[in-house]
Design a protein around this motif. Structure first.
Motif, PDB file in Angstrom:
ATOM      1  N   SER A  15     -17.552  -2.544   3.358  1.00  0.00           N
ATOM      2  CA  SER A  15     -17.060  -1.654   2.304  1.00  0.00           C
ATOM      3  C   SER A  15     -15.570  -1.352   2.476  1.00  0.00           C
ATOM      4  O   SER A  15     -14.824  -1.259   1.504  1.00  0.00           O
ATOM      5  N   VAL A  16     -15.115  -1.218   3.715  1.00  0.00           N
ATOM      6  CA  VAL A  16     -13.690  -0.969   3.975  1.00  0.00           C
ATOM      7  C   VAL A  16     -12.888  -2.233   3.681  1.00  0.00           C
ATOM      8  O   VAL A  16     -11.794  -2.173   3.116  1.00  0.00           O
ATOM      9  N   LYS A  17     -13.443  -3.376   4.041  1.00  0.00           N
ATOM     10  CA  LYS A  17     -12.786  -4.656   3.742  1.00  0.00           C
ATOM     11  C   LYS A  17     -12.566  -4.785   2.237  1.00  0.00           C
ATOM     12  O   LYS A  17     -11.469  -5.124   1.791  1.00  0.00           O
ATOM     13  N   GLU A  18     -13.591  -4.472   1.461  1.00  0.00           N
ATOM     14  CA  GLU A  18     -13.481  -4.561   0.001  1.00  0.00           C
ATOM     15  C   GLU A  18     -12.434  -3.579  -0.526  1.00  0.00           C
ATOM     16  O   GLU A  18     -11.671  -3.912  -1.437  1.00  0.00           O
ATOM     17  N   GLN A  25      -4.911  -5.900  -4.597  1.00  0.00           N
ATOM     18  CA  GLN A  25      -5.257  -6.733  -5.756  1.00  0.00           C
ATOM     19  C   GLN A  25      -5.923  -8.046  -5.365  1.00  0.00           C
ATOM     20  O   GLN A  25      -5.631  -9.104  -5.902  1.00  0.00           O
ATOM     21  N   GLY A  26      -6.831  -7.983  -4.369  1.00  0.00           N
ATOM     22  CA  GLY A  26      -7.595  -9.147  -3.946  1.00  0.00           C
ATOM     23  C   GLY A  26      -6.887 -10.044  -2.954  1.00  0.00           C
ATOM     24  O   GLY A  26      -7.474 -10.981  -2.428  1.00  0.00           O
ATOM     25  N   ARG A  27      -5.633  -9.752  -2.698  1.00  0.00           N
ATOM     26  CA  ARG A  27      -4.840 -10.551  -1.758  1.00  0.00           C
ATOM     27  C   ARG A  27      -5.069 -10.048  -0.343  1.00  0.00           C
ATOM     28  O   ARG A  27      -5.186  -8.865  -0.092  1.00  0.00           O
ATOM     29  N   HIS A  28      -5.158 -10.949   0.600  1.00  0.00           N
ATOM     30  CA  HIS A  28      -5.343 -10.605   2.010  1.00  0.00           C
ATOM     31  C   HIS A  28      -3.999 -10.100   2.556  1.00  0.00           C
ATOM     32  O   HIS A  28      -3.055 -10.876   2.676  1.00  0.00           O
ATOM     33  N   PRO A  29      -3.890  -8.795   2.908  1.00  0.00           N
ATOM     34  CA  PRO A  29      -2.608  -8.241   3.343  1.00  0.00           C
ATOM     35  C   PRO A  29      -2.289  -8.564   4.801  1.00  0.00           C
ATOM     36  O   PRO A  29      -3.161  -8.928   5.575  1.00  0.00           O
ATOM     37  N   THR A  30      -1.033  -8.364   5.143  1.00  0.00           N
ATOM     38  CA  THR A  30      -0.620  -8.521   6.529  1.00  0.00           C
ATOM     39  C   THR A  30      -0.902  -7.219   7.279  1.00  0.00           C
ATOM     40  O   THR A  30      -1.152  -6.175   6.667  1.00  0.00           O
ATOM     41  N   VAL A  31      -0.823  -7.281   8.591  1.00  0.00           N
ATOM     42  CA  VAL A  31      -1.006  -6.087   9.429  1.00  0.00           C
ATOM     43  C   VAL A  31       0.045  -5.048   9.050  1.00  0.00           C
ATOM     44  O   VAL A  31      -0.260  -3.866   8.897  1.00  0.00           O
ATOM     45  N   HIS A  32       1.269  -5.490   8.865  1.00  0.00           N
ATOM     46  CA  HIS A  32       2.357  -4.572   8.513  1.00  0.00           C
ATOM     47  C   HIS A  32       2.089  -3.879   7.173  1.00  0.00           C
ATOM     48  O   HIS A  32       2.327  -2.681   7.037  1.00  0.00           O
ATOM     49  N   GLU A  33       1.600  -4.622   6.199  1.00  0.00           N
ATOM     50  CA  GLU A  33       1.314  -4.025   4.889  1.00  0.00           C
ATOM     51  C   GLU A  33       0.241  -2.948   5.000  1.00  0.00           C
ATOM     52  O   GLU A  33       0.363  -1.877   4.402  1.00  0.00           O
ATOM     53  N   VAL A  34      -0.812  -3.229   5.751  1.00  0.00           N
ATOM     54  CA  VAL A  34      -1.886  -2.246   5.932  1.00  0.00           C
ATOM     55  C   VAL A  34      -1.347  -1.015   6.648  1.00  0.00           C
ATOM     56  O   VAL A  34      -1.623   0.127   6.258  1.00  0.00           O
ATOM     57  N   ALA A  35      -0.544  -1.234   7.675  1.00  0.00           N
ATOM     58  CA  ALA A  35       0.014  -0.117   8.442  1.00  0.00           C
ATOM     59  C   ALA A  35       0.990   0.713   7.612  1.00  0.00           C
ATOM     60  O   ALA A  35       1.166   1.900   7.882  1.00  0.00           O
ATOM     61  N   SER A  36       1.589   0.113   6.595  1.00  0.00           N
ATOM     62  CA  SER A  36       2.597   0.802   5.792  1.00  0.00           C
ATOM     63  C   SER A  36       2.020   1.723   4.721  1.00  0.00           C
ATOM     64  O   SER A  36       2.739   2.546   4.165  1.00  0.00           O
ATOM     65  N   VAL A  37       0.744   1.581   4.406  1.00  0.00           N
ATOM     66  CA  VAL A  37       0.137   2.437   3.383  1.00  0.00           C
ATOM     67  C   VAL A  37      -0.050   3.836   3.968  1.00  0.00           C
ATOM     68  O   VAL A  37      -0.644   3.986   5.037  1.00  0.00           O
ATOM     69  N   PRO A  38       0.459   4.878   3.290  1.00  0.00           N
ATOM     70  CA  PRO A  38       0.316   6.244   3.805  1.00  0.00           C
ATOM     71  C   PRO A  38      -1.155   6.682   3.879  1.00  0.00           C
ATOM     72  O   PRO A  38      -1.983   6.252   3.070  1.00  0.00           O
TER      73      PRO A  38
END
Length: 122
Positions: A15-18, A25-38
């Motif tokens: 569920s978290v993966k989804e 928008q369905g794109r597999h993000p990078t570690v940096h992108e995930v870490a950058s979301v507040p």
């Protein structure tokens, strides 16, 4: 692994993966992108509560620290204060989770004892 590598979604609940993939928008993000979301943004998304967010942050921090271990001597006072605040907040979240899990474990042991399956909890 580097922060520019794809975030390892295979290590998180489906569920978290989804939710993560939907956020990007369905794109597999990078570690940096995930870490950058507040945090506030993550907590507004479905399937993402405080516990799952803490796990997500823990995973991204572990990955980023593997790549660039913190060099405390080279950090500014502001950076150190922010790091201290972030670590203190994470510690408080983990302590709350630990207390909650300990209470659930104790209640489960007590119920097993009432049913005659286990010895009473300490």
């Amino acid at each position: 692994m580097q922060s520019s590598d794809l975030f390892p979604v295979e290590y998180i609940p489906q569920s978290v993966k989804e939710t993560i993939l939907a956020e990007f928008q369905g794109r597999h993000p990078t570690v940096h992108e995930v870490a950058s979301v507040p945090d506030a943004n993550w907590l507004m998304l479905p399937a993402m509560g405080p516990t799952r967010l803490a796990r997500l942050r823990s995973l991204t921090e572990e990955i980023c620290e593997e790549v660039q271990p913190p060099v405390l001597a080279g950090m500014t006072v502001i950076q150190l204060l922010k790091r201290q605040d972030r670590l203190r907040t994470r510690q408080e979240q983990l302590q709350v989770n630990l207390t909650h899990n300990r209470d659930q474990l104790r209640a489960t042991k007590d119920e097993l004892w009432r049913r005659g399956v286990a010895a009473p909890s300490e």
